[in-house]
Design a protein around this motif. Structure first.
Motif, PDB file in Angstrom:
ATOM      1  N   LEU A  13       0.831  -1.196   0.000  1.00  0.00           N
ATOM      2  CA  LEU A  13       0.000   0.000   0.000  1.00  0.00           C
ATOM      3  C   LEU A  13       0.871   1.252   0.000  1.00  0.00           C
ATOM      4  O   LEU A  13       1.910   1.296   0.674  1.00  0.00           O
ATOM      5  N   GLY A  62      -2.136  -1.343  -3.515  1.00  0.00           N
ATOM      6  CA  GLY A  62      -3.270  -0.570  -3.052  1.00  0.00           C
ATOM      7  C   GLY A  62      -2.784   0.750  -2.496  1.00  0.00           C
ATOM      8  O   GLY A  62      -1.613   1.112  -2.635  1.00  0.00           O
ATOM      9  N   VAL A  63      -3.690   1.461  -1.843  1.00  0.00           N
ATOM     10  CA  VAL A  63      -3.370   2.764  -1.272  1.00  0.00           C
ATOM     11  C   VAL A  63      -3.949   2.851   0.135  1.00  0.00           C
ATOM     12  O   VAL A  63      -4.717   1.995   0.567  1.00  0.00           O
ATOM     13  N   SER A  64      -3.571   3.893   0.814  1.00  0.00           N
ATOM     14  CA  SER A  64      -4.109   4.171   2.144  1.00  0.00           C
ATOM     15  C   SER A  64      -4.330   5.666   2.256  1.00  0.00           C
ATOM     16  O   SER A  64      -3.516   6.458   1.754  1.00  0.00           O
ATOM     17  N   MET A 110      -6.511   7.716   0.823  1.00  0.00           N
ATOM     18  CA  MET A 110      -6.711   8.420  -0.439  1.00  0.00           C
ATOM     19  C   MET A 110      -8.196   8.494  -0.782  1.00  0.00           C
ATOM     20  O   MET A 110      -8.975   7.617  -0.425  1.00  0.00           O
ATOM     21  N   ILE A 126      -7.315   8.072  -6.257  1.00  0.00           N
ATOM     22  CA  ILE A 126      -7.110   6.712  -6.764  1.00  0.00           C
ATOM     23  C   ILE A 126      -7.300   6.686  -8.280  1.00  0.00           C
ATOM     24  O   ILE A 126      -6.500   6.091  -9.014  1.00  0.00           O
ATOM     25  N   ASN A 156      -8.048   0.188  -0.497  1.00  0.00           N
ATOM     26  CA  ASN A 156      -7.927   1.539   0.049  1.00  0.00           C
ATOM     27  C   ASN A 156      -8.163   1.438   1.541  1.00  0.00           C
ATOM     28  O   ASN A 156      -9.244   1.042   1.983  1.00  0.00           O
ATOM     29  N   THR A 173     -16.093   8.509  -2.069  1.00  0.00           N
ATOM     30  CA  THR A 173     -14.961   7.575  -2.065  1.00  0.00           C
ATOM     31  C   THR A 173     -15.419   6.137  -1.856  1.00  0.00           C
ATOM     32  O   THR A 173     -14.927   5.211  -2.514  1.00  0.00           O
ATOM     33  N   CYS A 178     -14.841   3.123  -4.630  1.00  0.00           N
ATOM     34  CA  CYS A 178     -14.135   1.879  -4.341  1.00  0.00           C
ATOM     35  C   CYS A 178     -15.028   0.669  -4.599  1.00  0.00           C
ATOM     36  O   CYS A 178     -14.588  -0.330  -5.180  1.00  0.00           O
ATOM     37  N   ILE A 225     -12.442  -2.235  -5.323  1.00  0.00           N
ATOM     38  CA  ILE A 225     -11.338  -1.911  -4.417  1.00  0.00           C
ATOM     39  C   ILE A 225     -11.791  -2.194  -2.990  1.00  0.00           C
ATOM     40  O   ILE A 225     -12.769  -1.606  -2.517  1.00  0.00           O
TER      41      ILE A 225
END
Length: 298
Positions: free
Chosen positions: A110, A140-142, A144, A149, A163, A195, A199, A204
């Motif tokens: 992430l 992935g991301v954190s 955000m 994204i 996420n 958001t 996702c 996501i």
């Protein structure tokens, strides 16, 4: 995050390794198979003691999903804390994490926080290279928003699959933003609206850090919401921790709670959140929300 001793550069100890083993054993007994770390946790010692556990239990690596993060640089002498997702930095941080974790591949990496200075094409190129080398399986991301994204994904052929956001019965901006539309209160809500929907629409997974609300509703002096949590736990034959996690899991976005505690007893108390479907009625879910916010819904 709590593994490895303190937030300092002192070496970890045998007791820290034992604590990590006990936490991992408790999690496995509770049916938990995904373990979430980050390169900065305890200045790298969280990953290092987890690597010790993997080294002592060779069969464990093939039974779990190993997730870690990069992108935050902690304050140091003559340097402010900052975010760094430059390509070379990502590559170096992954190499260091692999070394500490004593593994040859990270299942999910992430990006811990957005870095406004690094172009998304550079980030995407670094992730693509790591995947091509077989060092990271998924990304992935954190912390955000859906728009952030989408901006990164436009430069990346590999799908972003996670996420991770702060979400709990205490930290409710994510759900409040949905019902505060067309009210003046929305101006004070910091969650990026849409958001969750973004996702969900793009497959996501939403992971909730801080999911147990730091024990606010499961300990003494937990107020009206804590009393309701305890009553529901008794009536459903489970624990207060499970009720708090069920409140997240009951949402149709399929939120996956991240259990941050390292205490085996509290990890065991989350077992029903893994093994049972969320047993909260529509009415009970709303009663918990209203009790936690301390005011009626608009």
């Amino acid at each position: 995050m709590g593994l490895g001793g303190g937030w300092d550069t002192e070496p970890y100890t045998a007791d820290d390794i034992a604590q990590a083993e006990a936490a991992v054993d408790a999690a496995r007994q509770a049916g938990i198979t995904v373990f979430d770390l980050a390169d900065i946790y305890q200045h790298g010692k969280s990953e290092a003691v987890f690597g010790e556990v993997l080294d002592r239990n060779p069969e464990l690596r093939g039974q779990i999903v190993l997730q870690t993060k990069c992108g935050i640089r902690l304050p140091a002498e003559h340097q402010v804390g900052r975010y760094d997702l430059r390509g070379a930095t990502i590559a170096r941080r992954v190499e260091e994490s692999l070394h500490r974790l004593r593994t040859d591949v990270i299942d999910v990496l992430l990006l811990h926080r957005p870095d406004p200075l690094t172009p998304p094409a550079e980030i995407a190129a670094a992730l693509t290279d790591l995947h091509g080398q077989g060092l990271v399986r998924q990304f992935g991301v954190s912390n955000m928003s859906g728009a952030q994204i989408a901006h990164l994904q436009a430069h990346l052929d590999l799908p972003l699959v996670v996420n991770q956001l702060e979400m709990s019965l205490d930290h409710r901006d994510w759900i409040e933003s949905e019902v505060l539309v067309n009210t003046s209160a929305l101006a004070h809500n910091g969650f990026p609206h849409g958001t969750l929907q973004f996702c969900s629409a793009h497959g996501i997974q939403l992971q909730a850090w801080g999911a147990l609300a730091r024990g606010r509703f499961t300990g003494p002096d937990s107020g009206q919401a804590g009393q309701l949590v305890a009553e529901l736990a008794r009536s459903k034959g489970t624990t207060a921790e499970t009720i708090v996690l069920w409140w997240l899991q009951r949402h149709p976005a399929a939120i996956a709670p991240v259990v941050g505690t390292t205490r085996p007893d509290r990890i065991h108390a989350c077992r029903d959140a893994v093994l049972r479907e969320p047993d909260l009625t529509h009415q009970e879910w709303y009663e918990l929300w209203v009790a936690a916010r301390g005011a009626p819904l608009p």
